[in-house]
Design a protein around this motif. Sequence first.
Motif, PDB file in Angstrom:
ATOM      1  N   ARG A  54       0.822  -1.216   0.000  1.00 13.78           N
ATOM      2  CA  ARG A  54       0.000   0.000   0.000  1.00 13.78           C
ATOM      3  C   ARG A  54       0.850   1.257   0.000  1.00 13.78           C
ATOM      4  O   ARG A  54       0.408   2.317  -0.464  1.00 13.78           O
ATOM      5  N   MET A  55       2.066   1.133   0.473  1.00 14.05           N
ATOM      6  CA  MET A  55       2.955   2.292   0.557  1.00 14.05           C
ATOM      7  C   MET A  55       3.727   2.541  -0.735  1.00 14.05           C
ATOM      8  O   MET A  55       4.186   3.659  -0.980  1.00 14.05           O
ATOM      9  N   ASP A  56       3.889   1.505  -1.574  1.00 15.85           N
ATOM     10  CA  ASP A  56       4.690   1.669  -2.798  1.00 15.85           C
ATOM     11  C   ASP A  56       4.159   0.719  -3.863  1.00 15.85           C
ATOM     12  O   ASP A  56       4.110  -0.498  -3.660  1.00 15.85           O
ATOM     13  N   SER A  57       3.772   1.266  -5.006  1.00 19.00           N
ATOM     14  CA  SER A  57       3.164   0.467  -6.076  1.00 19.00           C
ATOM     15  C   SER A  57       4.161  -0.450  -6.766  1.00 19.00           C
ATOM     16  O   SER A  57       3.759  -1.316  -7.554  1.00 19.00           O
ATOM     17  N   ARG A  58       5.433  -0.297  -6.493  1.00 13.55           N
ATOM     18  CA  ARG A  58       6.440  -1.159  -7.119  1.00 13.55           C
ATOM     19  C   ARG A  58       6.562  -2.506  -6.417  1.00 13.55           C
ATOM     20  O   ARG A  58       7.331  -3.374  -6.845  1.00 13.55           O
ATOM     21  N   ILE A  59       5.808  -2.687  -5.337  1.00 15.97           N
ATOM     22  CA  ILE A  59       5.878  -3.923  -4.560  1.00 15.97           C
ATOM     23  C   ILE A  59       4.681  -4.805  -4.895  1.00 15.97           C
ATOM     24  O   ILE A  59       3.541  -4.340  -4.921  1.00 15.97           O
ATOM     25  N   ALA A  60       4.932  -6.079  -5.164  1.00 14.08           N
ATOM     26  CA  ALA A  60       3.880  -7.064  -5.423  1.00 14.08           C
ATOM     27  C   ALA A  60       4.038  -8.212  -4.441  1.00 14.08           C
ATOM     28  O   ALA A  60       5.125  -8.461  -3.905  1.00 14.08           O
ATOM     29  N   LEU A  61       2.946  -8.920  -4.199  1.00  9.14           N
ATOM     30  CA  LEU A  61       2.947 -10.035  -3.258  1.00  9.14           C
ATOM     31  C   LEU A  61       2.352 -11.275  -3.911  1.00  9.14           C
ATOM     32  O   LEU A  61       1.296 -11.217  -4.538  1.00  9.14           O
ATOM     33  N   VAL A  62       3.062 -12.390  -3.745  1.00  5.77           N
ATOM     34  CA  VAL A  62       2.555 -13.705  -4.138  1.00  5.77           C
ATOM     35  C   VAL A  62       2.456 -14.535  -2.869  1.00  5.77           C
ATOM     36  O   VAL A  62       3.409 -14.615  -2.087  1.00  5.77           O
ATOM     37  N   ARG A  63       1.278 -15.155  -2.653  1.00  2.33           N
ATOM     38  CA  ARG A  63       1.059 -15.936  -1.433  1.00  2.33           C
ATOM     39  C   ARG A  63       0.893 -17.412  -1.771  1.00  2.33           C
ATOM     40  O   ARG A  63       0.109 -17.765  -2.641  1.00  2.33           O
ATOM     41  N   HIS A  64       1.635 -18.262  -1.053  1.00  2.00           N
ATOM     42  CA  HIS A  64       1.448 -19.704  -1.160  1.00  2.00           C
ATOM     43  C   HIS A  64       0.514 -20.161  -0.050  1.00  2.00           C
ATOM     44  O   HIS A  64       0.709 -19.817   1.121  1.00  2.00           O
ATOM     45  N   ALA A  65      -0.470 -20.949  -0.392  1.00  2.00           N
ATOM     46  CA  ALA A  65      -1.425 -21.443   0.597  1.00  2.00           C
ATOM     47  C   ALA A  65      -0.801 -22.493   1.513  1.00  2.00           C
ATOM     48  O   ALA A  65      -1.194 -22.644   2.671  1.00  2.00           O
ATOM     49  N   VAL A  66       0.184 -23.226   0.983  1.00  2.00           N
ATOM     50  CA  VAL A  66       0.912 -24.213   1.787  1.00  2.00           C
ATOM     51  C   VAL A  66       2.404 -23.975   1.575  1.00  2.00           C
ATOM     52  O   VAL A  66       2.827 -23.399   0.571  1.00  2.00           O
ATOM     53  N   ASN A  67       3.183 -24.437   2.531  1.00  2.00           N
ATOM     54  CA  ASN A  67       4.629 -24.273   2.457  1.00  2.00           C
ATOM     55  C   ASN A  67       5.189 -25.235   1.413  1.00  2.00           C
ATOM     56  O   ASN A  67       5.160 -26.452   1.600  1.00  2.00           O
TER      57      ASN A  67
END
Length: 325
Positions: A54-67
Amino acid sequence: MASVDIVIPCYNYGRFLPRSVESVLSQNVRDLRIIIIDNASTDDSVEVAQRLMRMDSRIALVRHAVNLGPHASFNEGIDLAGADYFMILCADDLLADGVLSRAIDILEVCPQAAFLLGAEGRPIIGDQEPGKQRHPSGWRLTSGHRFIERCCRTYAQDLAAYAILARTRVQKEVGHYRASLTHLDDVELALRLACEGAVVEIESPLVIKRLHADNLSEGMWQDRKFDLQERERAFESFFAREGASLPGSARLHALSKRRIGEAAYWSAASHFVRGHAGQGRALLHYAFALNPLSMLIPPIGHLYRTKGAFRRVSSVVASRLGGGA
């Protein structure tokens, strides 16, 4: 300036993540993207990453549901990369101040280079911040074959392969980190990249490592035999595949095993002197398996080639004699 993707794999490092991201955003690089790949963290890593997004548009997040394990994050980052350059930065480490733009500038004037490595830097401990460090500005360009040969001669002992700034095109051609190599997959990847072009090595660190109680492999490297066996496995993997077609590949592979065996020999001697007979015997058997000639002739050359080796030998002997007085 050229573009760069920095992939930050994260697993339960929410407390370190903001500082790691900040160390990237503070670099003087405009065309920059940060991809945080969270591997099903159970702490607040996802919330921290979302706040940073939210602070910087150059940051993206990918989430894994399991390790899925660290290799899944590394390799997904390679697949997602689309900039001119690509790098993986662990969530508990920091980019050295001002290094990224200089590294990119060097690669831009060395089109024959496939990737860039930094020097081994002074690590930071726990939550502390890195102090002011002198960063030499020198660098060198080495042919890929000469780099591989040097790695074989030194069994990649001082190779800071945990931080590689690669041309994305070359990285995608070389492919993924190999999940079969649990600990020195980065060394094997550096050897593969060197098959595709020259190597830039800068005299300053590219990344500042953070040492803390939760480091994934911290305790494992206290076992010298384990460390050397992992190096042998990395070279075995490389020479069984990409390295097999190199000129003199058999000689280079044999050289790497001989040098690992020499290191094991003197480590065994050190363990015997310090009273660790069991570890000493295990290391000595390993040394003889890799370098049978050492059963007859001690590999004295290793001491001359290894910086500080005579000083360390003297220190171990002196401490043992002092303890027995």
